[in-house]
Design a protein around this motif. Structure first.
Motif, PDB file in Angstrom:
ATOM      1  N   GLY A 220     -23.274 -11.185 -64.923  1.00 50.25           N
ATOM      2  CA  GLY A 220     -22.807 -11.956 -66.071  1.00 50.25           C
ATOM      3  C   GLY A 220     -23.827 -12.172 -67.165  1.00 50.25           C
ATOM      4  O   GLY A 220     -23.679 -13.046 -68.016  1.00 50.25           O
ATOM      5  N   PHE A 221     -24.861 -11.328 -67.163  1.00 50.10           N
ATOM      6  CA  PHE A 221     -25.904 -11.420 -68.208  1.00 50.10           C
ATOM      7  C   PHE A 221     -25.930 -10.139 -69.026  1.00 50.10           C
ATOM      8  O   PHE A 221     -26.070  -9.065 -68.445  1.00 50.10           O
ATOM      9  CB  PHE A 221     -27.277 -11.670 -67.572  1.00 50.10           C
TER      10      PHE A 221
ATOM     11  N   HIS B 127     -14.368 -13.838 -78.284  1.00 49.18           N
ATOM     12  CA  HIS B 127     -13.943 -13.229 -77.023  1.00 49.18           C
ATOM     13  C   HIS B 127     -15.008 -12.248 -76.536  1.00 49.18           C
ATOM     14  O   HIS B 127     -15.628 -11.554 -77.343  1.00 49.18           O
ATOM     15  CB  HIS B 127     -12.610 -12.496 -77.173  1.00 49.18           C
ATOM     16  N   VAL B 128     -15.212 -12.244 -75.229  1.00 43.86           N
ATOM     17  CA  VAL B 128     -16.185 -11.347 -74.609  1.00 43.86           C
ATOM     18  C   VAL B 128     -15.484 -10.518 -73.540  1.00 43.86           C
ATOM     19  O   VAL B 128     -14.780 -11.069 -72.688  1.00 43.86           O
ATOM     20  CB  VAL B 128     -17.352 -12.139 -73.978  1.00 43.86           C
ATOM     21  N   TRP B 129     -15.669  -9.208 -73.604  1.00 45.41           N
ATOM     22  CA  TRP B 129     -15.176  -8.322 -72.554  1.00 45.41           C
ATOM     23  C   TRP B 129     -16.322  -8.040 -71.583  1.00 45.41           C
ATOM     24  O   TRP B 129     -17.407  -7.610 -71.994  1.00 45.41           O
ATOM     25  CB  TRP B 129     -14.650  -7.005 -73.145  1.00 45.41           C
TER      26      TRP B 129
ATOM     27  N   LEU C  58     -17.114 -12.091 -61.323  1.00 44.30           N
ATOM     28  CA  LEU C  58     -17.018 -12.458 -62.739  1.00 44.30           C
ATOM     29  C   LEU C  58     -15.700 -13.169 -63.037  1.00 44.30           C
ATOM     30  O   LEU C  58     -15.669 -14.136 -63.800  1.00 44.30           O
ATOM     31  CB  LEU C  58     -17.152 -11.210 -63.617  1.00 44.30           C
ATOM     32  N   GLN C  59     -14.624 -12.704 -62.400  1.00 50.77           N
ATOM     33  CA  GLN C  59     -13.317 -13.329 -62.632  1.00 50.77           C
ATOM     34  C   GLN C  59     -13.291 -14.770 -62.139  1.00 50.77           C
ATOM     35  O   GLN C  59     -12.681 -15.648 -62.775  1.00 50.77           O
ATOM     36  CB  GLN C  59     -12.208 -12.514 -61.957  1.00 50.77           C
ATOM     37  N   THR C  60     -13.966 -15.050 -61.013  1.00 46.80           N
ATOM     38  CA  THR C  60     -14.009 -16.431 -60.520  1.00 46.80           C
ATOM     39  C   THR C  60     -14.734 -17.332 -61.524  1.00 46.80           C
ATOM     40  O   THR C  60     -14.343 -18.488 -61.725  1.00 46.80           O
ATOM     41  CB  THR C  60     -14.708 -16.545 -59.143  1.00 46.80           C
ATOM     42  N   ILE C  61     -15.779 -16.811 -62.166  1.00 39.48           N
ATOM     43  CA  ILE C  61     -16.519 -17.584 -63.171  1.00 39.48           C
ATOM     44  C   ILE C  61     -15.641 -17.828 -64.400  1.00 39.48           C
ATOM     45  O   ILE C  61     -15.536 -18.955 -64.897  1.00 39.48           O
ATOM     46  CB  ILE C  61     -17.812 -16.859 -63.602  1.00 39.48           C
ATOM     47  N   VAL C  62     -15.014 -16.768 -64.892  1.00 41.36           N
ATOM     48  CA  VAL C  62     -14.155 -16.872 -66.078  1.00 41.36           C
ATOM     49  C   VAL C  62     -13.036 -17.884 -65.837  1.00 41.36           C
ATOM     50  O   VAL C  62     -12.744 -18.729 -66.701  1.00 41.36           O
ATOM     51  CB  VAL C  62     -13.580 -15.481 -66.446  1.00 41.36           C
TER      52      VAL C  62
ATOM     53  N   VAL D 134     -12.253  -9.750 -67.902  1.00 46.50           N
ATOM     54  CA  VAL D 134     -12.988  -8.888 -66.977  1.00 46.50           C
ATOM     55  C   VAL D 134     -12.263  -7.554 -66.882  1.00 46.50           C
ATOM     56  O   VAL D 134     -11.055  -7.505 -66.647  1.00 46.50           O
ATOM     57  CB  VAL D 134     -13.099  -9.538 -65.581  1.00 46.50           C
ATOM     58  N   VAL D 135     -13.001  -6.464 -67.076  1.00 49.01           N
ATOM     59  CA  VAL D 135     -12.427  -5.121 -67.032  1.00 49.01           C
ATOM     60  C   VAL D 135     -13.123  -4.335 -65.927  1.00 49.01           C
ATOM     61  O   VAL D 135     -14.330  -4.100 -65.986  1.00 49.01           O
ATOM     62  CB  VAL D 135     -12.610  -4.393 -68.384  1.00 49.01           C
TER      63      VAL D 135
END
Length: 206
Positions: free
Chosen positions: A76-77, A93-95, A107-111, A120-121
Motif C-alpha cells: 500500500g505504499f 481516487h487511487v487505483w 489492500l481490499q481489507t484496508i480500503v 483495488v485491481v
C-alpha cells in the motif's frame, strides 16, 4: 502523540482523521505482515518516516493531481497513504494495481475498513485501461521494465512520479536505451539517499 506522528503531521499538514486512518493502517499492516511479509519487519517501527512520509511527499510534487494509479501496490505504499491523505477531496481516487491475489485481498481489507477513495485491481499493470493524472510505483522493478508497465498510462495523459533508491540515475541511463523521456530527479525528503523521478513524454525508441 509520538514524536514521529507529530513530525509527520508538521511535514504534511495531516488532519486528525488522516492520522487516525494511518494508525489503523499501521495496526492492520503489522498484523498481516506477521503472516504475509508485505514489508521488511524491521521497517515497521519506522513506519511514519520510512513508509507514510515517503509516500505522502509525492502530493507536494503534484498538488493539483486528483487521480493516481499505484503500480505493484503491494503493502500500500504509496497508494494507500495517498488515498488516506486525499480522502474527502472532490474527485480524488487511487487505483491500487497488483498482480498477486493475496496482496490485493490485504489492500481490499484496508480500503473497506477505512472507506478509502480507492479501487483495488488484481491484474497486470500494463493491461489496465485506467486514465489518471499521475502513475506511481515504489520498489517494483528497474526503471526500464517499470516504464513498460507504465507506458499505457502515459499514453492516456498521465505523468510519472516514481520512488527510487540511490541507483536512480544509473537506472535512467539504462532505460534510455529503450525509452525516450523527459526526467527530473528530486532528493527524497524521507531519506536523502532516495530519489523521486518525475517523468513525462514517454515513448519507445524506434
Amino acid at each position: 502523540m509520538s514524536d514521529a506522528i507529530q513530525t509527520f503531521r508538521v511535514q504534511t499538514g495531516a488532519s486528525d482523521a488522516n492520522i487516525a486512518d494511518l494508525q489503523t493502517f499501521l495496526a492492520m499492516l503489522t498484523e498481516a505482515n506477521a503472516v504475509m511479509n508485505l514489508v521488511g519487519p524491521d521497517t515497521i517501527p519506522d513506519f511514519w518516516n520510512r513508509h507514510a512520509w515517503d509516500s505522502a511527499q509525492l502530493l507536494s510534487l503534484a498538488p493539483e493531481a486528483r487521480t493516481w494509479a499505484d503500480l505493484g501496490a503491494g503493502a500500500g505504499f504509496p497508494g494507500v497513504v495517498l488515498a488516506i491523505m486525499l480522502k474527502g477531496r472532490p474527485g480524488a481516487h487511487v487505483w491500487l494495481v497488483d498482480s498477486l491475489g493475496k496482496r490485493c485481498r490485504f489492500l481490499q481489507t484496508i480500503v473497506d475498513a477505512l472507506e478509502l477513495p480507492a479501487t483495488v485491481v488484481n491484474g497486470r499493470a500494463e493491461e489496465q485501461a485506467i486514465t489518471v493524472d499521475v502513475v506511481t510505483a515504489r520498489a517494483v522493478a528497474a526503471m526500464e521494465k517499470l516504464l513498460g508497465y507504465a507506458q499505457p498510462y502515459f499514453q492516456r495523459g498521465a505523468k510519472g512520479l516514481f520512488l527510487k533508491g540511490e541507483k536512480a540515475e544509473a537506472e535512467l541511463k539504462e532505460a534510455r536505451r529503450v525509452w525516450q523521456f523527459e526526467a527530473e530527479l528530486t532528493v527524497s525528503r524521507s531519506d536523502p539517499r532516495g530519489r523521486i523521478v518525475s517523468l513525462g513524454s514517454l515513448r519507445r525508441v524506434r
